[in-house]
Write an enzyme that holds these catalytic residues in place. Structure first.
Site, PDB file in Angstrom:
ATOM      1  N   ASP A  64      -6.470  -0.065  -2.084  1.00 48.81           N
ATOM      2  CA  ASP A  64      -6.365  -1.520  -2.232  1.00 48.81           C
ATOM      3  C   ASP A  64      -7.066  -2.206  -1.061  1.00 48.81           C
ATOM      4  O   ASP A  64      -6.991  -1.721   0.062  1.00 48.81           O
ATOM      5  CB  ASP A  64      -4.884  -1.944  -2.221  1.00 48.81           C
ATOM      6  CG  ASP A  64      -4.115  -1.325  -3.395  1.00 48.81           C
ATOM      7  OD1 ASP A  64      -2.891  -1.181  -3.292  1.00 48.81           O
ATOM      8  OD2 ASP A  64      -4.789  -0.952  -4.376  1.00 48.81           O
ATOM      9  N   ASP A  70      -1.393  -8.003   5.845  1.00 49.51           N
ATOM     10  CA  ASP A  70      -0.885  -6.630   5.653  1.00 49.51           C
ATOM     11  C   ASP A  70      -0.892  -5.893   6.987  1.00 49.51           C
ATOM     12  O   ASP A  70       0.073  -5.274   7.407  1.00 49.51           O
ATOM     13  CB  ASP A  70      -1.850  -5.849   4.731  1.00 49.51           C
ATOM     14  CG  ASP A  70      -1.436  -5.890   3.275  1.00 49.51           C
ATOM     15  OD1 ASP A  70      -2.325  -5.756   2.422  1.00 49.51           O
ATOM     16  OD2 ASP A  70      -0.227  -6.045   3.014  1.00 49.51           O
ATOM     17  N   GLU A  93       2.384   2.310   3.653  1.00 51.71           N
ATOM     18  CA  GLU A  93       1.308   2.220   2.656  1.00 51.71           C
ATOM     19  C   GLU A  93      -0.028   2.030   3.348  1.00 51.71           C
ATOM     20  O   GLU A  93      -1.064   2.447   2.867  1.00 51.71           O
ATOM     21  CB  GLU A  93       1.546   1.059   1.684  1.00 51.71           C
ATOM     22  CG  GLU A  93       0.375   0.910   0.700  1.00 51.71           C
ATOM     23  CD  GLU A  93       0.585  -0.103  -0.388  1.00 51.71           C
ATOM     24  OE1 GLU A  93       0.926  -1.253  -0.083  1.00 51.71           O
ATOM     25  OE2 GLU A  93       0.419   0.289  -1.564  1.00 51.71           O
ATOM     26  N   GLU A  94       0.000   1.408   4.531  1.00 50.23           N
ATOM     27  CA  GLU A  94      -1.243   1.062   5.222  1.00 50.23           C
ATOM     28  C   GLU A  94      -1.803   2.192   6.066  1.00 50.23           C
ATOM     29  O   GLU A  94      -2.866   2.057   6.664  1.00 50.23           O
ATOM     30  CB  GLU A  94      -1.030  -0.185   6.113  1.00 50.23           C
ATOM     31  CG  GLU A  94      -0.577  -1.424   5.362  1.00 50.23           C
ATOM     32  CD  GLU A  94      -1.475  -1.768   4.168  1.00 50.23           C
ATOM     33  OE1 GLU A  94      -0.957  -2.363   3.217  1.00 50.23           O
ATOM     34  OE2 GLU A  94      -2.667  -1.405   4.181  1.00 50.23           O
ATOM     35  N   ASP A 116       6.587  -0.323   2.960  1.00 52.15           N
ATOM     36  CA  ASP A 116       5.424  -1.067   2.506  1.00 52.15           C
ATOM     37  C   ASP A 116       5.514  -2.384   3.255  1.00 52.15           C
ATOM     38  O   ASP A 116       6.386  -3.195   2.963  1.00 52.15           O
ATOM     39  CB  ASP A 116       5.489  -1.274   0.978  1.00 52.15           C
ATOM     40  CG  ASP A 116       4.254  -1.995   0.445  1.00 52.15           C
ATOM     41  OD1 ASP A 116       4.127  -2.113  -0.788  1.00 52.15           O
ATOM     42  OD2 ASP A 116       3.435  -2.448   1.280  1.00 52.15           O
ATOM     43  N   LEU A 118       3.870  -5.228   3.478  1.00 54.48           N
ATOM     44  CA  LEU A 118       3.744  -6.501   2.781  1.00 54.48           C
ATOM     45  C   LEU A 118       3.349  -6.224   1.342  1.00 54.48           C
ATOM     46  O   LEU A 118       2.174  -6.178   0.980  1.00 54.48           O
ATOM     47  CB  LEU A 118       2.708  -7.391   3.486  1.00 54.48           C
ATOM     48  CG  LEU A 118       3.030  -8.882   3.461  1.00 54.48           C
ATOM     49  CD1 LEU A 118       4.420  -9.154   4.036  1.00 54.48           C
ATOM     50  CD2 LEU A 118       2.012  -9.654   4.279  1.00 54.48           C
ATOM     51  N   ASP A 119       4.396  -6.036   0.530  1.00 58.93           N
ATOM     52  CA  ASP A 119       4.169  -5.676  -0.873  1.00 58.93           C
ATOM     53  C   ASP A 119       3.786  -6.922  -1.665  1.00 58.93           C
ATOM     54  O   ASP A 119       4.349  -7.991  -1.476  1.00 58.93           O
ATOM     55  CB  ASP A 119       5.462  -5.074  -1.441  1.00 58.93           C
ATOM     56  CG  ASP A 119       5.316  -4.751  -2.907  1.00 58.93           C
ATOM     57  OD1 ASP A 119       4.544  -3.837  -3.219  1.00 58.93           O
ATOM     58  OD2 ASP A 119       5.918  -5.457  -3.735  1.00 58.93           O
ATOM     59  N   GLU A 275       8.046   2.286  -2.310  1.00 58.34           N
ATOM     60  CA  GLU A 275       8.310   1.186  -3.254  1.00 58.34           C
ATOM     61  C   GLU A 275       9.438   1.600  -4.207  1.00 58.34           C
ATOM     62  O   GLU A 275      10.518   1.021  -4.198  1.00 58.34           O
ATOM     63  CB  GLU A 275       7.031   0.837  -4.038  1.00 58.34           C
ATOM     64  CG  GLU A 275       5.958   0.153  -3.190  1.00 58.34           C
ATOM     65  CD  GLU A 275       4.658  -0.110  -3.951  1.00 58.34           C
ATOM     66  OE1 GLU A 275       4.250   0.722  -4.784  1.00 58.34           O
ATOM     67  OE2 GLU A 275       4.037  -1.168  -3.715  1.00 58.34           O
TER      68      GLU A 275
HETATM   69  P1  P6P Z   1      -0.453  -5.154 -11.370  1.00 57.64           P
HETATM   70  C1  P6P Z   1       1.412  -5.255  -5.767  1.00 57.64           C
HETATM   71  O1  P6P Z   1       0.053  -4.900  -5.612  1.00 57.64           O
HETATM   72  C2  P6P Z   1       2.112  -4.078  -6.440  1.00 57.64           C
HETATM   73  O2  P6P Z   1       2.019  -2.941  -5.638  1.00 57.64           O
HETATM   74  C3  P6P Z   1       3.564  -4.427  -6.726  1.00 57.64           C
HETATM   75  O3  P6P Z   1       4.125  -5.273  -5.784  1.00 57.64           O
HETATM   76  C4  P6P Z   1       3.492  -5.079  -8.094  1.00 57.64           C
HETATM   77  O4  P6P Z   1       4.680  -4.899  -8.849  1.00 57.64           O
HETATM   78  C5  P6P Z   1       2.314  -4.362  -8.756  1.00 57.64           C
HETATM   79  O5  P6P Z   1       1.504  -3.828  -7.705  1.00 57.64           O
HETATM   80  C6  P6P Z   1       1.473  -5.298  -9.591  1.00 57.64           C
HETATM   81  O6  P6P Z   1       0.462  -4.516 -10.202  1.00 57.64           O
HETATM   82  O7  P6P Z   1      -1.256  -3.981 -11.879  1.00 57.64           O
HETATM   83  O8  P6P Z   1       0.487  -5.698 -12.440  1.00 57.64           O
HETATM   84  O9  P6P Z   1      -1.263  -6.242 -10.710  1.00 57.64           O
END
Ligand code: P6P
Length: 338
Positions: A64, A70, A93-94, A116, A118-119, A275
């Site tokens: 990503d 982040d 995650e980073e 994670d 900053l999710d 997550e």
């Molecule tokens: P999509 C954010 O990037 C994440 O990791 C989660 O927080 C979120 O539920 C999901 O991905 C969103 O993914 O494919 O629906 O954009």
């Protein structure tokens, strides 16, 4: 007396008595995570004003694009956990690999932390709520030995504590040490997280389903049939694309969250260690359920690598049980019921 302010610190110290073996280390660790959350909150709330929006010219282990915030959140969490002296290593995650934290005053730290930082960070630049997710394990290697990967590859059932922070209309820290779930809202006027959601219990059923409808045609038949059923049942679709925000709504109001496998993510997109497991721990502690699309309990899954992905369905117990029926009826593969 009931509406007396109870701060996070006071609550954690009071609850320390729940653990016969508690010697204050977990207490210190949880309090330091609370400090990191306040620091991250300060930056998240002014992200639009300082040059911290936008992306770094790099991507993380998930491939990503990394947002500047982040990296800021990641570093602040590591700094606070380093200062705590209670954490010997972190997995984020980073960071491609886990990061060992040198002992403070030669004290052998007992815990490792996964997070994670900053999710949902792709939402930052458009001012949509994001969150921090964390899980705490007792290290498996000897307290004076070198930290090893197996210290992190523990099942969710082995979590000592887990929680999340949601930076939304207000900043709320929700955590559990295995004795129920409690939520604390940050009062900026005093800089303290104050108990606001005591002993959270998820409703047995709810009026929301949360899934990225845009992938509908890429889901397996059983998922499409279940999503049709939700729609036919007049459930309301709410999907923010920030897992912490989507899960927080379901925890409080009831409902079901699904991230099934797609062609792009044949094993699911969301990360098991930092997550799915921490949020599933919280969900089960609040009376909910969390399984993968083969019906295996998330917390029982064997992690094989730090950034392992998983499918996930979690939320109100009656709704997860209903979804299972659709897998049993329409799936072409044999489910793994645990
Ligand atoms: P999509 C954010 O990037 C994440 O990791 C989660 O927080 C979120 O539920 C999901 O991905 C969103 O993914 O494919 O629906 O954009």
């Amino acid at each position: 007396m009931e509406n007396r302010i109870i701060t996070l610190d006071e609550f954690i110290i009071r609850k320390q008595k729940d653990f016969s073996y508690a010697t204050g280390e977990l207490t210190g660790l949880l309090r330091d995570i609370g400090v990191a959350a306040k620091i991250v909150n300060r930056e998240v709330n002014k992200a639009g004003l300082v040059n911290i929006l936008g992306t770094e010219e790099e991507s993380n282990s998930s491939g990503d694009t990394v947002q500047k915030l982040d990296m800021y959140a990641n570093q602040k969490l590591i700094d606070c956990l380093r200062n705590s002296g209670e954490c010997c290593a972190i997995a984020s995650e980073e960071n491609e690999d886990f990061v060992t934290i040198p002992p403070v005053e030669d004290k052998a730290a007992k815990y490792v932390v996964v997070f994670d930082p900053l999710d949902g960070s792709s939402n930052i630049d458009v001012n949509v709520s994001v969150g921090t997710i964390f899980g705490i394990y007792r290290r498996q290697s000897g307290d004076n030995d070198t930290v090893v990967l197996d210290d992190f590859l523990q099942k969710g059932t082995d979590l000592i504590a887990a929680g999340y922070v949601i930076y939304g209309t207000s900043t709320i820290l929700v955590y559990s040490t295995g004795n129920g779930v409690n939520g604390f809202t940050l009062d900026p006027s005093i800089g303290e997280f104050c108990l606001s959601h005591r002993d959270i219990k998820i409703p047995a059923s709810g009026g929301y389903y949360s899934v990225n409808q845009g992938y509908y045609l890429k889901f397996d038949l059983e998922m499409r049939r279940y999503i049709d059923y939700c729609s036919d049942s007049n459930l309301r679709l709410r999907y923010i694309g920030s897992m912490v925000s989507d899960i927080h709504r379901i925890l409080i109001q009831g409902g079901i969250f699904l991230y099934p496998n797609t062609r792009k993510y044949p094993k699911g997109k969301l990360r098991l260690l930092y997550e799915c497991n921490p949020l599933s721990f919280i969900m089960e502690q609040a009376g909910g359920k969390a399984i993968n699309t083969k019906l295996a309990r998330i917390l029982e899954m064997e992690p094989r690598e730090l950034h392992q992905r998983s499918t996930i369905v979690m939320g109100s117990p009656d709704m997860v049980d209903e979804m299972k029926e659709f897998v049993m009826r329409y799936s072409t593969e044999s489910p793994t019921i645990v």
